[in-house]
Design an enzyme around this catalytic site. Structure first.
Site, PDB file in Angstrom:
ATOM      1  N   SER A 160       6.415 -38.888   3.820  1.00  0.00           N
ATOM      2  CA  SER A 160       5.090 -38.803   4.433  1.00  0.00           C
ATOM      3  C   SER A 160       3.989 -38.863   3.391  1.00  0.00           C
ATOM      4  O   SER A 160       2.909 -39.388   3.645  1.00  0.00           O
ATOM      5  CB  SER A 160       4.961 -37.522   5.267  1.00  0.00           C
ATOM      6  OG  SER A 160       5.184 -36.373   4.469  1.00  0.00           O
ATOM      7  N   GLU A 161       4.240 -38.318   2.180  1.00  0.00           N
ATOM      8  CA  GLU A 161       3.281 -38.447   1.091  1.00  0.00           C
ATOM      9  C   GLU A 161       3.969 -38.617  -0.255  1.00  0.00           C
ATOM     10  O   GLU A 161       5.053 -38.064  -0.482  1.00  0.00           O
ATOM     11  CB  GLU A 161       2.339 -37.235   1.007  1.00  0.00           C
ATOM     12  CG  GLU A 161       1.187 -37.287   1.969  1.00  0.00           C
ATOM     13  CD  GLU A 161       1.422 -36.474   3.216  1.00  0.00           C
ATOM     14  OE1 GLU A 161       0.668 -36.633   4.193  1.00  0.00           O
ATOM     15  OE2 GLU A 161       2.381 -35.677   3.229  1.00  0.00           O
ATOM     16  N   THR A 162       3.323 -39.390  -1.116  1.00  0.00           N
ATOM     17  CA  THR A 162       3.733 -39.602  -2.500  1.00  0.00           C
ATOM     18  C   THR A 162       2.525 -39.348  -3.385  1.00  0.00           C
ATOM     19  O   THR A 162       1.415 -39.788  -3.065  1.00  0.00           O
ATOM     20  CB  THR A 162       4.265 -41.027  -2.709  1.00  0.00           C
ATOM     21  OG1 THR A 162       5.473 -41.194  -1.952  1.00  0.00           O
ATOM     22  CG2 THR A 162       4.555 -41.319  -4.167  1.00  0.00           C
ATOM     23  N   HIS A 213       0.956 -30.128   1.618  1.00  0.00           N
ATOM     24  CA  HIS A 213       2.241 -30.044   0.917  1.00  0.00           C
ATOM     25  C   HIS A 213       2.270 -30.868  -0.361  1.00  0.00           C
ATOM     26  O   HIS A 213       2.942 -30.466  -1.329  1.00  0.00           O
ATOM     27  CB  HIS A 213       3.413 -30.336   1.886  1.00  0.00           C
ATOM     28  CG  HIS A 213       3.930 -31.717   1.904  1.00  0.00           C
ATOM     29  ND1 HIS A 213       3.415 -32.695   2.727  1.00  0.00           N
ATOM     30  CD2 HIS A 213       4.943 -32.314   1.224  1.00  0.00           C
ATOM     31  CE1 HIS A 213       4.098 -33.820   2.559  1.00  0.00           C
ATOM     32  NE2 HIS A 213       5.019 -33.610   1.655  1.00  0.00           N
TER      33      HIS A 213
END
Length: 278
Positions: free
Chosen positions: A46-48, A76
């Protein structure tokens, strides 16, 4: 051939393969915008995060990418990056520069020096009522909310909807296309009482296992509407429905309907390290 070092972490958990997945590239100085976005799509989390030298008084600067766009702030990725970077930097407080300003994260260690908990001070969100709730209720296949339906923005945007019971929350099956049609916003549905709450966050990409940027607004929402006291820490369980159980902690300070400070905490665990060859 460029080699980019990365760390994979599971955030808002201390157990591998739970929580919310995060990739952190610890040196993004030689990576251009298009490549960052392509790597985020390749990883598929979902995120990098890409770590860069600081520019405005922080310890480091970070850029946060979903597989399809860049985010100014997300919970997060900030907490997970603080865990990843805090160990080698040997800091008790690490300040991450984001698109929504500098975010300090206080790190707590056990007797061995291992980081076991982090608390980030989040941007104070703006709040506005959702004037037309009908599309929200239709997308959720619900008929109402236990509290006023309001929109919070602290970088990402969330609509908060109170569900009568945890059983009702667990049974929810939203219309995913209708949720996506609400626009660039997540819908945080929650149930509970006192200091113990369960949440599910629906967005255009499906359901999120742990939404740190929505945990602070939830504490604000509950305090503003008298369900908890200002300054009272809540525990939020999230992610069970997608088999990624997570635990988040949030505190909102303020009074008379005004929000002064928001803090969100939790754990994280490193599960992999490696190099990406381009």
């Amino acid at each position: 051939m460029p080699r980019l070092r990365y760390v994979f972490a599971d955030v808002f958990t201390d157990t591998a393969l739970e929580g919310n997945q995060l990739a952190v590239f610890t040196d993004g100085r030689d990576v251009d915008d298009a490549t960052m976005q392509a790597i985020a799509l390749e990883i598929g989390f979902s995120e990098t995060v890409f770590v860069l030298p600081p520019e405005s008084g922080g310890t480091v600067r970070i850029r946060i990418f979903t597989p399809f766009s860049e985010l100014p702030f997300a919970g997060h990725p900030v907490l997970g990056s603080a865990f990843v970077l805090g160990a080698p930097l040997q800091l008790d407080v690490i300040t991450l520069e984001t698109g929504r300003g500098n975010i300090p994260v206080r790190l707590e260690r056990d007797e061995s020096g291992r980081i076991v908990f982090g608390r980030m001070e989040q941007p104070v969100p703006s709040v506005e009522p959702v004037a037309d709730t009908a599309p929200v209720y239709a997308a959720l296949r619900r008929e109402g909310s236990e509290l006023p339906v309001e929109r919070y923005e602290n970088g990402p945007t969330f609509i908060l909807v109170a569900i009568p019971s945890e059983e009702d929350l667990a049974a929810m099956n939203p219309d995913t296309a209708a949720v996506a049609a609400l626009g660039n916003t997540g819908v945080l549905c929650f149930a509970g009482s006192g200091t113990t709450w369960t949440a599910r966050m629906f967005w255009s990409g499906g359901e999120d296992p742990a939404t740190g940027s929505a945990a602070g607004p939830l504490a604000c929402h509950l305090a503003r509407h008298g369900r908890i006291a200002w300054g009272e820490q809540i525990t939020i369980s999230q992610g069970a429905a997608v088999r990624r159980p997570s635990t988040l902690y949030a505190v909102a300070e303020g009074g008379n309907g005004l929000i002064d400070r928001v803090e969100v905490g939790g754990q994280a665990i490193t599960i992999a390290r490696g190099e990406l060859k381009l």
